[in-house]
Structures are given as structure tokens and as C-alpha cells.
Design an enzyme around this catalytic site. Structure first.
Site, mmCIF file in Angstrom:
data_model
loop_
_atom_site.group_PDB
_atom_site.id
_atom_site.type_symbol
_atom_site.label_atom_id
_atom_site.label_comp_id
_atom_site.label_asym_id
_atom_site.label_seq_id
_atom_site.Cartn_x
_atom_site.Cartn_y
_atom_site.Cartn_z
ATOM 1 N N GLU A 1 0.750 -1.053 -0.086
ATOM 2 C CA GLU A 1 0.110 -0.114 -0.004
ATOM 3 C C GLU A 1 0.887 1.095 -0.014
ATOM 4 O OE1 GLU A 1 -3.700 0.194 1.220
ATOM 5 O OE2 GLU A 1 -3.583 1.878 0.048
ATOM 6 N N ASP B 1 1.016 3.936 -3.149
ATOM 7 C CA ASP B 1 0.577 5.660 -2.884
ATOM 8 C C ASP B 1 1.732 6.287 -3.246
ATOM 9 O OD1 ASP B 1 -1.565 4.660 -1.759
ATOM 10 O OD2 ASP B 1 -1.216 5.278 0.434
ATOM 11 N N SER C 1 -7.191 2.390 -3.578
ATOM 12 C CA SER C 1 -5.963 3.168 -3.128
ATOM 13 C C SER C 1 -5.135 3.380 -4.200
ATOM 14 C CB SER C 1 -5.245 2.109 -2.114
ATOM 15 O OG SER C 1 -5.996 1.331 -1.132
ATOM 16 N N ASP D 1 -17.061 10.534 -18.766
ATOM 17 C CA ASP D 1 -18.105 9.714 -18.066
ATOM 18 C C ASP D 1 -17.975 8.313 -18.057
ATOM 19 O OD1 ASP D 1 -20.399 9.753 -16.798
ATOM 20 O OD2 ASP D 1 -21.653 10.390 -18.342
ATOM 21 N N VAL D 2 -18.051 7.711 -17.083
ATOM 22 C CA VAL D 2 -17.787 6.256 -16.923
ATOM 23 C C VAL D 2 -19.535 5.655 -17.018
ATOM 24 C CG1 VAL D 2 -17.292 4.209 -15.881
ATOM 25 C CG2 VAL D 2 -15.632 6.328 -15.930
ATOM 26 N N GLY E 1 -23.604 11.022 -16.770
ATOM 27 C CA GLY E 1 -23.646 11.968 -15.595
ATOM 28 C C GLY E 1 -23.046 11.526 -14.273
ATOM 29 N N ASP F 1 -22.656 9.364 -10.815
ATOM 30 C CA ASP F 1 -23.579 8.248 -10.179
ATOM 31 C C ASP F 1 -22.646 7.738 -9.013
ATOM 32 O OD1 ASP F 1 -21.413 6.373 -11.208
ATOM 33 O OD2 ASP F 1 -21.967 7.024 -13.129
#
Lengths: 368, 178
Positions: free
Chosen positions: A77, A81, A280, A322-323, A346, A348
Site C-alpha cells: 500500500e 501510494d 488506493s 463519463d463512465v 452523468g 453516479d
């Protein structure tokens, strides 16, 4: 064709050129925070940049570590990062907060909040991968931490939190199943980042929902005004919503934005590790891009972005891809059959407004 | 006494095992979240400095400005200080905003200050480290209820990372190329 997500893949997908990097100015900086017994190694960062950072100017070391860095093995992690914050927000001074809890009785996240309240000069963008189930925290704690995040927002800090890796989540209570929001992702004073995958995992294609992408509605914090229109539109126009008893439709809805969260390469303990996945990963990527926007704003005599959400929601998706395909996971029961919310055009509660298209995002966020 | 966190789950999450009670003379660090002032005003300021349509957009507050706004009242600061001193707790540090107080004390002092608390040492099964927490809820004297939001260091356990390495997707080069 590619064999997993690397900085080059991210830069290609989000339309970053080799010139889209920081100037190395001391006025701009970014940070990531670690609350687990996790450390990054400088040698891993160097190797990562040697392997994956050839195509763009970057820094090879972090500028400052706040807190204690242990001497044990590097954590996946922590490595992720640092490596992706420094390759998306390339050539920008980067701090790492390492708060594993100096004392056995300390709460590491609380320690980080104390640090924020005790330093006058801080990086402008902070990315944080920590999250807890809202129901695992007391109301008093949730409200007080929310006030701390509000303090940071007042100071013009941009705080990005991962939306979590359990989709809508699931809580088995006495009255049956409920979705399980995550905090601080559900705070109205942070920008929450969800996750996506490539439609074709071996090509830089359009993105679809990563089924783990955390999202939903807070049971504690009411819906803030800035997202009222977007959320009402989603709820009013979705044809396949989960049963309303599973979530609090009037709560703060998240995530706000998203980025790729699937199939990353990370170098940890000198070993390149493929197919690492989680929000992450998407959080430092989005944070790095906001640092690049800050760089340009500062160069143009503008203030840094600060708390982004009121502005983000007023942009109505401008500057973002947009996904619109895919759903995230949730309770495995007869009612919802493992499916939470689904993305649509839009905003979500799976991918927010979508993923960054850097040149367009910069244009949308440069003025005023 | 009053419990400021009656809804806080206080049992350890899966993966944490108690290895017994902590000795009364061992040292602890607890963080007291003191009640802040002017939070509604702060909320309004956040709206203004973050809204591009507001004349205050981008005019952020310094930490000192924030401190001046939210700093706990003199009554809160003195009440908490007296309570701690009466229990013999003197080694405390505050922050610039003065709304947190972190104090070192012995387990015995902590258990006297916070009736109900009982400190145990836990180990994380999957390399999660060692923490000291209370498996029982704590309370505060009634007079403190208006001055302390919560006490940190008793119940919340560190959360494990949910990052994972997924199996790589099946490589279908033919399909990818087509």
C-alpha cells in the site's frame, strides 16, 4: 497493447504529455498518508522510476517524511501510494505522512488529524487510502472528524479519500441487509475517488466500472447542497435502483470522481508486482493530477484548488470522462443478488462524475 | 458518569486477539477531543472559500485564523485541565488549535479517569502489530460532558489495507489484436 497499468499507461489514458509535470517549485506540494504498519523504501521508488518513469521528468525521492518510517519490509500500500502520486503528479515535491501510531494506545488516523491541526504550512493536496465502515465508529467521533476535515477545507487543502474496495458494502443487521458506507469517504468535506477498469485489460481503451469501487450514501451526513442536483437527477432517472431500504437516499452520496483502480504494477521490496488493484491506486493518481492543476493555477496567480466539490459539481462533468458502464458489488442476497448501484451518464454513486481528461480538466479548473 | 460514545463498538474486530490486561504502571497515551466553538461559522466560511461564485472564493484561512475561530472556550480548557490535574495527569500536549489534548498517563490513572475502561493488549493475527485498547466502554464525569467530544485511544483498531493482487486477466492476444 500493455501488460498492466503503469505510469505510461495512465499518462496516455488521461492525455498527459511529457511536459505535463511540475516545475519543481517550492510553492506546490502534495502528500500521501499511511496509517498502517506500512513503509515505503526509497530504493523501490528509484527502481520503479527506472522501470516505468523514463518518458517524463520526475523526482526520485520524497521531499519529506513526517512521522516514523520503520525499518521493516516495504508495504504494498505504501509503495503504491508514493509511486503513483509521484508519477501522476510528476516532479512535484511530495511528502509522506507515516503515522503507524507512536504509542500502542494511539489511533493512527487521529494522529494524522492532530498533525494537520499543528502545522501552519502543509502540502496543498493530500491523498489518503484509509477508510472504516461508518457503523464501526461512534456518532461523536464521526462528527468530530468531520469538523476536522472542515477545518482543512477552510484552509484550502484538497483532501482526497479512497472510496473503499467493497462496492456498496453489506451490513447484516437485525432488520436484514443494508449497504455499508465508508468513512471518511462519506464526509461532505472531502473529495472521494472511486475505481475503474479498462474495458479491454490489455489496451488503453475506455473505462468501465471496477466492481469493487466503493460508493453509496452516508447514514450519518445529510446530502450537501453542492451535490443536490446531481444526486436527485441520478435517483430520479435510474431505472434499476436497489430497494430503497438498503440505503439512505438523503445522505451524502459518494464517490465524487474516479480513476483506474485495476491491474497496477508496483515495485515493493525490489520486486515488480503486477495486477495490484484497489481504490488506493486511483486516489493518488487523481491527487497527482490535481497537483498538476494547482501548479498551473499558482503559475497564473490563482489560489490553489482547495476543497474541490462545490466547484466540481458545478462543472457538471466537464473535464472528465463519463463512465457509463458497469455496476459495483453489494450484498449477496435474493433482493440485490450481489449488485449495488450501476453507473450511467452523468454523476453516479459508483464512479462519481468520471475519470480525468487532463487537458480538459485543466481548462475547466484554471480560472478563476 | 456519561459515555460520550454509547454507539461505539468496543469489541475487537476479527483478526485481533487479547493477550491480557495491561499492567497498572504501564504508560498510555490518550487524546481528548475538546469541544470546539463556532462550527456553524466555519461551515459557512468553507462554503464561501470553495464556491467559485463567491467573492471570498480562494481566500483561505490560515491555521491561526481557524484556531481563533474553533478554539475551545476558556471554561472548557480550564474544566478539562482541572480534571486531569486532579487525577495527577500532567504530561499533556496540545495543538495550535487547542482543540486536542494528548496526555501520557499510567493505566491506573486512565482507568480512574475513565470509569469502565479496562486496558488490554491486542496482537493482530496477520502482522497487524500490537495495540492497547479497552474492550469495555468508558464514561466521563457528568461535568465533562459539555467539554469533551470523545477520548481517542480506547476502542478503534487499525484497519487492514483492502488493496489486493488480483489474478491477471486471461491473455487473449488474438481478440486484443483484432
Amino acid at each position: 497493447l500493455h501488460m498492466g497499468v503503469t505510469p505510461a499507461v495512465i499518462r496516455e489514458r488521461y492525455n498527459l504529455t511529457a511536459q505535463d509535470v511540475g516545475s519543481g517549485s517550492p510553492n506546490n506540494s502534495q502528500a500521501c498518508a499511511q496509517f498502517l504498519e506500512q513503509y515505503f523504501h526509497d530504493a523501490d521508488l528509484e527502481e520503479f522510476m527506472k522501470l516505468f518513469g523514463k518518458s517524463f521528468p520526475h523526482k526520485n525521492s520524497v521531499s519529506r517524511v513526517v512521522g516514523q518510517q520503520g525499518h521493516g519490509r516495504a508495504g504494498l500500500e505504501a509503495s503504491l501510494d508514493v509511486q503513483y502520486l509521484m508519477s501522476a503528479g510528476a516532479n512535484i515535491s511530495t511528502w509522506v505522512y507515516s503515522s503507524p501510531g507512536r504509542h500502542e494506545s494511539q489511533e493512527p488516523f487521529l494522529q494524522w488529524l492532530l498533525l494537520l491541526s499543528n502545522e501552519s504550512s502543509l502540502p496543498l493536496v493530500h491523498t489518503v487510502s484509509y477508510g472504516d465502515d461508518e457503523d464501526s465508529l461512534s456518532t461523536a467521533y464521526l462528527h468530530r472528524v468531520n469538523s476536522e476535515l472542515m477545518k482543512a477545507a477552510a484552509r484550502g487543502l484538497t483532501l482526497l479519500f479512497a472510496s473503499g474496495d467493497s462496492g456498496a458494502g453489506c451490513f447484516s443487521g437485525p432488520k436484514g441487509h443494508l449497504f455499508r458506507p465508508s468513512f471518511p469517504a462519506s464526509s461532505p468535506y472531502v473529495t472521494t475517488v472511486g475505481g475503474t477498469s479498462f474495458r479491454n485489460p490489455f489496451m488503453v481503451t475506455e473505462e468501465i466500472v471496477d466492481y469493487i469501487s466503493g460508493g453509496g450514501f452516508s447514514n450519518i451526513f445529510p446530502r450537501p447542497q453542492y451535490q443536490d442536483e446531481a444526486v436527485s437527477h441520478f435517483l430520479g432517472s435510474s431505472t434499476h435502483l436497489p430497494p430503497s431500504s438498503y440505503y439512505n437516499a438523503s445522505g451524502r452520496a459518494y464517490p465524487d470522481v474516479a480513476a483506474l483502480s485495476d491491474g497496477y504494477w508496483v515495485v515493493s521490496n525490489h520486486v515488480p508486482i503486477p495486477w495490484v488493484s484497489g481504490t488506493s491506486a486511483s486516489t493518488p493518481v487523481f491527487g497527482g493530477l490535481l497537483s498538476l492543476v494547482n501548479e498551473q493555477r499558482l503559475l497564473n496567480g490563482r489560489p490553489p484548488l482547495g476543497f474541490l466539490n462545490p466547484r466540481l459539481y458545478s462543472m457538471q462533468g466537464r473535464g472528465l470522462f463519463d463512465v457509463t458502464q458497469g455496476c459495483h458489488e453489494a450484498c449477496l442476497d435474493e433482493e440485490v443478488q450481489g449488485q449495488g448501484f450501476c453507473s450511467k451518464p452523468g454523476w453516479d454513486p459508483v464512479t462519481g462524475w468520471g475519470t480525468p481528461n487532463y487537458p480538459a480538466l485543466l481548462k475547466a479548473l484554471l480560472d478563476p | 458518569g456519561l459515555g460520550p460514545e454509547p454507539d461505539q463498538p468496543f469489541l475487537p474486530p476479527p483478526g485481533w486477539v487479547s493477550i491480557g490486561r495491561v499492567g497498572p504502571t504501564e504508560s498510555l497515551s490518550l487524546t481528548f477531543a475538546l469541544r470546539q466553538q463556532n462550527l456553524q461559522q466555519l461551515q459557512k466560511l468553507v462554503q464561501d472559500v470553495s464556491d467559485p461564485g463567491s467573492p471570498r472564493y480562494g481566500k483561505y484561512l490560515s491555521l491561526e485564523d481557524v484556531a481563533a475561530l474553533v478554539r475551545p472556550s476558556t471554561l472548557t480548557l480550564s474544566t478539562v485541565q482541572k480534571w486531569l490535574l486532579a487525577a495527577g495527569v500532567q504530561d499533556c500536549q496540545t495543538v495550535i488549535t487547542e482543540d486536542f489534548l494528548t496526555c501520557q498517563m499510567t493505566v491506573q490513572q486512565a482507568e480512574q479517569l475513565l470509569p469502565g475502561a479496562e486496558f488490554h493488549r491486542y496482537v493482530g493475527r496477520l502482522g497487524g502489530g500490537r495495540v492497547v485498547r479497552s474492550p469495555r466502554p468508558y464514561s466521563l464525569p457528568g461535568a465533562l460532558a459539555a467539554h469533551v467530544d470523545f477520548v481517542g485511544g480506547l476502542h478503534r483498531f487499525p484497519r487492514a489495507s483492502s488493496l489486493q493482487q488480483r489474478p491477471g486477466p486471461k491473455l487473449d492476444l488474438e481478440e486484443s489484436l483484432s
